[in-house]
Design a protein around this motif. Sequence first.
Motif: not given
Length: 545
Positions: A453-465, A488-503
């Motif tokens: 719960e509450g996965i928050e990605i550190d950074g925006t321009d790279y993928s996380v796993r 697994s938790f896999v997230s492609l690069p989170r690009l766009g506008r400012v991303v706030n929030g958790r998943t």
Amino acid sequence: MIQTLSLPKRFLLLFSQLPASPCPHYSPLLLLLPLLFLAFLLLSPPQPPHRPIQAPNLSECHPIFVSSASNSPLLNCCPPILSPPYKILDFTFPLPNSPLRTRRPAHLLDSHYISQYSKAVQLMKDLPDTDPRSFYQQANVHCAYCNGAYDQPGFSNLQLRIHGSWLFFPWHRFYLYFHERILAKLIGDDSFALPFWNWDEPAGMQMPSAFVNNNSSSLYHPTRNPSHLPPVLVDLNFHEFWLRNQSDENAHSVDDNLRIMYRQMIQNGATSELFMGSAIRAGDHPEPGGGSVEFVPHDTVHTWTGDPRNHNDEDMGAFYSAARDPLFYPHHANIDRLWSVWKTLGPKHKDFSDSDWLDSTFHFYDEEARLVRVKIRDCIDMDRLRYRYQEVDNQWINMIHRTKKKKKKRNIGIINMREKVKFPVSVGNEAVVVSVKRPKRGGKEEVEVLVIEGIEIDGTDYSVRFDVYVNAWPDDFKRPNARECAGSFVSLPRLGRVVNGRTNLKLGIGELIEEEEDYDEAVTVALVPRKGKATVSAVYITWLS
């Protein structure tokens, strides 16, 4: 239109219709009615408001950033500007007697079909960029909806993103539907259907030759991983980490891919929420949690196909650019096919009946360049949309582990590690190991689920796993397809506008734990980082119906 009144309103209406100067025998009733009404309000369960996601205002579209760097260029993936007033049509189904289009496996396409398909794509690419049906604008549709170019109507501080929630499957089904209809219109063949990249079947576990063999074809795309061209086997659990730690790039096998499919489709797809993703309603933060297949193999095949010579593995490796590659559409056709397959695998495998899901809406342009409003309820029945998939084997259905895992001797190192964890915790430099209690089962039909719960990605321009292991030894962490790996938790690069929030990540672990010979009141969970950093707020087990 007949108005349906709520029960409290009916009660008040009845009260208001009593005589103004009642006879004496009305007095007890008049005294009793307010008390009954108060009891009704106190005892009645609160009715949740109807909050389906609404289609965005296309004229209020924002440019997005393609990097977190201060000098990042802005990308405009917004649709052509419409001159008001413009008309939005409500979706209508094709006529019941219109051709039933059959989507076929990409590795089985004949030369005539390949010729027609490449012609259709070329005609789409030749359309002017100002035409919403052009290949350029078709790719931008995905870019805008997936990277936060739109806000939720009425919520200017909340982006509309169709990944990471129960919107994922239906939005992409509609996206393919209109893309396919435009291609058919361009070549004048109403029976034309997209192919699907059958990467979950051994014969289809390569890039389809029609997309790589002819660099003069409209299906060819230069920005793909040159090390993954045929005959290289696709890795459904792909990540660069494994390549750096293997002497043989093809160390994974067909059986590994089939086991991954079993885990994601059956073990982690035991309920609608686990398979399709978490609910999102109007006013909610985006990306509350994706379903099993969205993480793996959807995201992993995107990364495997994308070009590592580009910063974010563009084109397929980043959502903003993925749909520029013609192979995107057969990839997602297979994702769409797996949705229909999943519904045949068990009585719990059903679409949501929640009206907030069914009534969520989107906008698409059709083959006549008309703007159409669609509801999710309109895409559930493929037959009404007049398309189907050619039947193929699904060998992964039989890849269940049939031998019980013996109880292992306690690992003192693991015990010491798990007693020191305090949440929130960073997952990035080393494995996070924690002991998690198993709550008592609430009902026979419930499924045991591990929640990150509450996965928050550190950074925006790279993928996380990071990978999640249950009751594993440290040596198991080196194996991506170990039985102890729950998902697994896999997230492609989170690009766009400012991303706030958790998943959140939810994994079905009932079958995994049942293989243990002894019952434990707690399990040991390890979060093993592979790329990037994330913060996790909590890890616990619950039961889902």
